[in-house]
Motif scaffolding. Structure first.
Motif, PDB file in Angstrom:
ATOM      1  N   MET A  31      -1.636  14.996   2.478  1.00  0.00           N
ATOM      2  CA  MET A  31      -1.523  13.711   2.239  1.00  0.00           C
ATOM      3  C   MET A  31      -0.110  13.240   2.658  1.00  0.00           C
ATOM      4  O   MET A  31       0.831  13.702   1.860  1.00  0.00           O
ATOM      5  CB  MET A  31      -1.991  13.391   0.968  1.00  0.00           C
ATOM      6  CG  MET A  31      -2.084  11.744   0.502  1.00  0.00           C
ATOM      7  SD  MET A  31      -3.296  10.958   1.495  1.00  0.00           S
ATOM      8  CE  MET A  31      -4.646  11.430   0.440  1.00  0.00           C
ATOM      9  N   TYR A  32       0.165  12.071   3.417  1.00  0.00           N
ATOM     10  CA  TYR A  32       1.463  11.710   3.586  1.00  0.00           C
ATOM     11  C   TYR A  32       1.655  10.523   2.833  1.00  0.00           C
ATOM     12  O   TYR A  32       1.430  10.519   1.703  1.00  0.00           O
ATOM     13  CB  TYR A  32       1.563  11.598   5.112  1.00  0.00           C
ATOM     14  CG  TYR A  32       1.545  12.817   5.983  1.00  0.00           C
ATOM     15  CD1 TYR A  32       0.267  13.172   6.627  1.00  0.00           C
ATOM     16  CD2 TYR A  32       2.472  13.914   5.605  1.00  0.00           C
ATOM     17  CE1 TYR A  32       0.010  14.360   7.340  1.00  0.00           C
ATOM     18  CE2 TYR A  32       2.483  14.947   6.304  1.00  0.00           C
ATOM     19  CZ  TYR A  32       1.140  15.092   7.152  1.00  0.00           C
ATOM     20  OH  TYR A  32       1.117  16.679   7.866  1.00  0.00           O
ATOM     21  N   ALA A  33       2.039   9.442   3.411  1.00  0.00           N
ATOM     22  CA  ALA A  33       2.493   8.112   2.841  1.00  0.00           C
ATOM     23  C   ALA A  33       1.146   7.458   2.240  1.00  0.00           C
ATOM     24  O   ALA A  33       0.148   7.545   2.750  1.00  0.00           O
ATOM     25  CB  ALA A  33       3.088   7.395   3.632  1.00  0.00           C
ATOM     26  N   MET A  34       1.332   6.751   1.079  1.00  0.00           N
ATOM     27  CA  MET A  34       0.165   6.061   0.439  1.00  0.00           C
ATOM     28  C   MET A  34       0.766   4.596   0.236  1.00  0.00           C
ATOM     29  O   MET A  34       1.962   4.608  -0.424  1.00  0.00           O
ATOM     30  CB  MET A  34      -0.305   6.872  -0.749  1.00  0.00           C
ATOM     31  CG  MET A  34      -0.832   8.344  -0.452  1.00  0.00           C
ATOM     32  SD  MET A  34      -1.782   9.038  -1.975  1.00  0.00           S
ATOM     33  CE  MET A  34      -3.192   8.160  -1.870  1.00  0.00           C
ATOM     34  N   CYS A  95      -5.938  -0.358  -0.802  1.00  0.00           N
ATOM     35  CA  CYS A  95      -5.057   1.087  -0.656  1.00  0.00           C
ATOM     36  C   CYS A  95      -5.312   1.904   0.865  1.00  0.00           C
ATOM     37  O   CYS A  95      -6.220   1.627   1.481  1.00  0.00           O
ATOM     38  CB  CYS A  95      -5.728   1.984  -1.440  1.00  0.00           C
ATOM     39  SG  CYS A  95      -4.974   3.673  -1.536  1.00  0.00           S
ATOM     40  N   ASN A  96      -4.142   2.259   1.145  1.00  0.00           N
ATOM     41  CA  ASN A  96      -4.123   3.007   2.476  1.00  0.00           C
ATOM     42  C   ASN A  96      -3.429   4.300   2.341  1.00  0.00           C
ATOM     43  O   ASN A  96      -2.487   4.490   1.523  1.00  0.00           O
ATOM     44  CB  ASN A  96      -3.118   2.050   3.244  1.00  0.00           C
ATOM     45  CG  ASN A  96      -2.800   2.781   4.670  1.00  0.00           C
ATOM     46  OD1 ASN A  96      -1.700   3.566   4.680  1.00  0.00           O
ATOM     47  ND2 ASN A  96      -3.579   2.705   5.633  1.00  0.00           N
ATOM     48  N   ALA A  97      -3.862   5.292   3.013  1.00  0.00           N
ATOM     49  CA  ALA A  97      -3.326   6.541   3.084  1.00  0.00           C
ATOM     50  C   ALA A  97      -3.259   7.230   4.381  1.00  0.00           C
ATOM     51  O   ALA A  97      -4.354   7.106   5.132  1.00  0.00           O
ATOM     52  CB  ALA A  97      -4.034   7.519   2.248  1.00  0.00           C
ATOM     53  N   ASN A  98      -2.109   7.749   4.529  1.00  0.00           N
ATOM     54  CA  ASN A  98      -2.093   8.452   5.811  1.00  0.00           C
ATOM     55  C   ASN A  98      -2.206  10.000   5.736  1.00  0.00           C
ATOM     56  O   ASN A  98      -1.465  10.565   5.044  1.00  0.00           O
ATOM     57  CB  ASN A  98      -0.568   8.329   6.520  1.00  0.00           C
ATOM     58  CG  ASN A  98      -0.332   8.914   7.842  1.00  0.00           C
ATOM     59  OD1 ASN A  98       0.084   9.811   7.993  1.00  0.00           O
ATOM     60  ND2 ASN A  98      -1.172   8.241   8.892  1.00  0.00           N
ATOM     61  N   ASP A 109      -4.893   7.273   9.602  1.00  0.00           N
ATOM     62  CA  ASP A 109      -4.982   6.138   8.330  1.00  0.00           C
ATOM     63  C   ASP A 109      -6.179   5.832   7.884  1.00  0.00           C
ATOM     64  O   ASP A 109      -7.283   5.737   8.621  1.00  0.00           O
ATOM     65  CB  ASP A 109      -4.297   4.761   8.881  1.00  0.00           C
ATOM     66  CG  ASP A 109      -2.903   4.668   8.854  1.00  0.00           C
ATOM     67  OD1 ASP A 109      -2.139   3.937   9.587  1.00  0.00           O
ATOM     68  OD2 ASP A 109      -2.095   5.294   7.969  1.00  0.00           O
ATOM     69  N   TYR A 110      -6.462   5.755   6.406  1.00  0.00           N
ATOM     70  CA  TYR A 110      -7.498   5.690   5.857  1.00  0.00           C
ATOM     71  C   TYR A 110      -7.406   4.436   4.965  1.00  0.00           C
ATOM     72  O   TYR A 110      -6.258   4.239   4.384  1.00  0.00           O
ATOM     73  CB  TYR A 110      -8.201   6.903   5.137  1.00  0.00           C
ATOM     74  CG  TYR A 110      -8.365   8.004   5.741  1.00  0.00           C
ATOM     75  CD1 TYR A 110      -7.350   8.997   5.915  1.00  0.00           C
ATOM     76  CD2 TYR A 110      -9.718   8.140   6.349  1.00  0.00           C
ATOM     77  CE1 TYR A 110      -7.665  10.123   7.030  1.00  0.00           C
ATOM     78  CE2 TYR A 110     -10.027   9.604   7.142  1.00  0.00           C
ATOM     79  CZ  TYR A 110      -8.761  10.346   7.259  1.00  0.00           C
ATOM     80  OH  TYR A 110      -9.191  11.352   8.229  1.00  0.00           O
ATOM     81  N   TRP A 111      -8.504   3.460   4.629  1.00  0.00           N
ATOM     82  CA  TRP A 111      -8.475   2.442   3.954  1.00  0.00           C
ATOM     83  C   TRP A 111      -9.475   2.477   2.809  1.00  0.00           C
ATOM     84  O   TRP A 111     -10.674   3.051   3.046  1.00  0.00           O
ATOM     85  CB  TRP A 111      -8.679   1.429   4.754  1.00  0.00           C
ATOM     86  CG  TRP A 111      -7.451   0.768   5.805  1.00  0.00           C
ATOM     87  CD1 TRP A 111      -7.305   1.505   6.962  1.00  0.00           C
ATOM     88  CD2 TRP A 111      -6.208   0.147   5.485  1.00  0.00           C
ATOM     89  NE1 TRP A 111      -6.257   1.278   7.311  1.00  0.00           N
ATOM     90  CE2 TRP A 111      -5.650   0.193   6.692  1.00  0.00           C
ATOM     91  CE3 TRP A 111      -5.822  -0.360   4.326  1.00  0.00           C
ATOM     92  CZ2 TRP A 111      -4.391  -0.111   6.811  1.00  0.00           C
ATOM     93  CZ3 TRP A 111      -4.668  -0.930   4.535  1.00  0.00           C
ATOM     94  CH2 TRP A 111      -4.041  -1.152   5.733  1.00  0.00           C
ATOM     95  N   GLY A 112      -9.403   2.019   1.701  1.00  0.00           N
ATOM     96  CA  GLY A 112     -10.494   1.575   0.584  1.00  0.00           C
ATOM     97  C   GLY A 112     -10.843   0.288   1.047  1.00  0.00           C
ATOM     98  O   GLY A 112     -10.583  -0.361   1.699  1.00  0.00           O
TER      99      GLY A 112
END
Length: 121
Positions: A31-34, A95-98, A109-112
């Motif tokens: 998991m990188y930046a959130m 929410c975003n997570a790389n 990139d993933y999104w809620g």
């Protein structure tokens, strides 16, 4: 794949506080930046705050001093503490997570789905 689920949105009066949470689950290799983004009706989505895996943070000027982003790396969860909320903070917060789902793929990139925050008297 990585799934993100947000919680904590709701209706609050001006000056009030809310705490948003976003938990990541699924196949997570790294998991990188959130971060948190928001989109108000009729406006473009904008960055609210982001936090790197090492804890470095960045905020939109409009929320500096009022919002605090944090994360729990062990739980793959990111939080957004929102204080002194204003009418103009009303938006759908996403929410975003790389992250990398395996060592064989590059980061994505993933999104809620988002959680609604409404500030109203």
């Amino acid at each position: 794949q990585v799934q993100l689920v947000e919680s904590g949105g709701g209706l609050v009066q001006p000056g009030g506080s809310l705490r948003l949470s976003c938990a990541a689950s699924g196949s997570i290799f790294r998991m990188y930046a959130m971060g948190w983004y928001r989109q108000a009706p009729g406006k473009q989505r904008e960055l609210v705050a982001v936090i790197t895996s090492s804890g470095s943070t960045n905020y939109a000027d409009s929320v500096k001093g009022r919002f605090t982003i944090s994360r729990d790396n062990a739980k793959n969860t990111v939080y957004l503490q929102m204080n002194s909320l204003r009418l103009e903070d009303t938006a759908l917060y996403s929410c975003n997570a790389n992250a990398r789902s395996s060592p064989l793929v590059s980061a994505t990139d993933y999104w809620g789905q988002g959680t609604q925050v409404t500030v109203s008297s």
